[in-house]
Design a protein around this motif. Structure first.
Motif, PDB file in Angstrom:
ATOM      1  N   MET A 170       0.812  -1.187   0.000  1.00 20.37           N
ATOM      2  CA  MET A 170       0.000   0.000   0.000  1.00 20.37           C
ATOM      3  C   MET A 170       0.858   1.256   0.000  1.00 20.37           C
ATOM      4  SD  MET A 170      -2.716   1.469   2.710  1.00 20.37           S
ATOM      5  CE  MET A 170      -1.741   2.655   3.591  1.00 20.37           C
ATOM      6  N   CYS A 171       1.873   1.319   0.824  1.00 22.81           N
ATOM      7  CA  CYS A 171       2.697   2.526   0.907  1.00 22.81           C
ATOM      8  C   CYS A 171       3.442   2.792  -0.387  1.00 22.81           C
ATOM      9  CB  CYS A 171       3.671   2.439   2.077  1.00 22.81           C
ATOM     10  SG  CYS A 171       2.838   2.561   3.660  1.00 22.81           S
ATOM     11  N   ASN A 172       3.679   1.762  -1.199  1.00 21.18           N
ATOM     12  CA  ASN A 172       4.382   1.950  -2.462  1.00 21.18           C
ATOM     13  C   ASN A 172       3.636   2.926  -3.362  1.00 21.18           C
ATOM     14  OD1 ASN A 172       6.514   1.412  -4.329  1.00 21.18           O
ATOM     15  ND2 ASN A 172       5.016   0.238  -5.510  1.00 21.18           N
ATOM     16  N   TYR A 186       2.114   5.552  -2.514  1.00 24.30           N
ATOM     17  CA  TYR A 186       2.462   6.911  -2.084  1.00 24.30           C
ATOM     18  C   TYR A 186       3.954   7.162  -2.228  1.00 24.30           C
ATOM     19  CZ  TYR A 186      -2.153   6.316  -0.103  1.00 24.30           C
ATOM     20  OH  TYR A 186      -3.484   6.053   0.054  1.00 24.30           O
ATOM     21  N   ALA A 187       4.757   6.153  -1.936  1.00 19.68           N
ATOM     22  CA  ALA A 187       6.209   6.312  -1.996  1.00 19.68           C
ATOM     23  C   ALA A 187       6.714   6.487  -3.424  1.00 19.68           C
ATOM     24  CB  ALA A 187       6.893   5.110  -1.343  1.00 19.68           C
ATOM     25  N   SER A 188       5.970   5.974  -4.384  1.00 18.66           N
ATOM     26  CA  SER A 188       6.423   6.045  -5.768  1.00 18.66           C
ATOM     27  C   SER A 188       5.889   7.273  -6.519  1.00 18.66           C
ATOM     28  CB  SER A 188       6.007   4.773  -6.508  1.00 18.66           C
ATOM     29  OG  SER A 188       4.595   4.670  -6.547  1.00 18.66           O
TER      30      SER A 188
END
Length: 107
Positions: A1-3, A5-7
């Motif tokens: 899930m955080c990917n 936002y992180a990407s």
């Protein structure tokens, strides 16, 4: 899930400063590109330029509240409210059953 936002492309969270005239005075507003984009959409929907929309919003807040403590924060929260309302409206449309359930004949 955080990917997800992180990407995100760093350009989306790069800050940009724009000048805006509020009640006859020029001030600078520094926001991330993502917020400027949301403000552009919001302003266009109401028939304003971004600068005109911010000025109108500022005047209305001054009328209702008597002051704008932090213009940049107020603009970010306005963007968040706009996005929440879009989600709520989309949810309202998907929650509705577009066709009534067919009636079945009783045997």
């Amino acid at each position: 899930m955080c990917n997800m936002y992180a990407s995100v492309d760093p350009e989306r969270y790069e800050s940009v400063t724009r000048s805006v005239r509020l009640q006859g005075f020029v001030t600078s507003v520094r926001l991330e590109n993502e917020f400027w984009e949301i403000l552009e959409t919001l302003a266009a929907e109401d028939g304003y330029s971004v600068s005109g929309f911010i000025s109108k919003l500022y005047d209305e807040v001054m009328s209702c509240q008597g002051e704008v403590g932090n213009l940049t924060s107020m603009l970010r929260v306005s963007c968040a409210i706009y996005l929440h309302r879009r989600v709520d409206r989309a949810g309202d449309m998907t929650d509705r059953d577009p066709q009534p359930a067919p009636r079945t004949a009783l045997a």
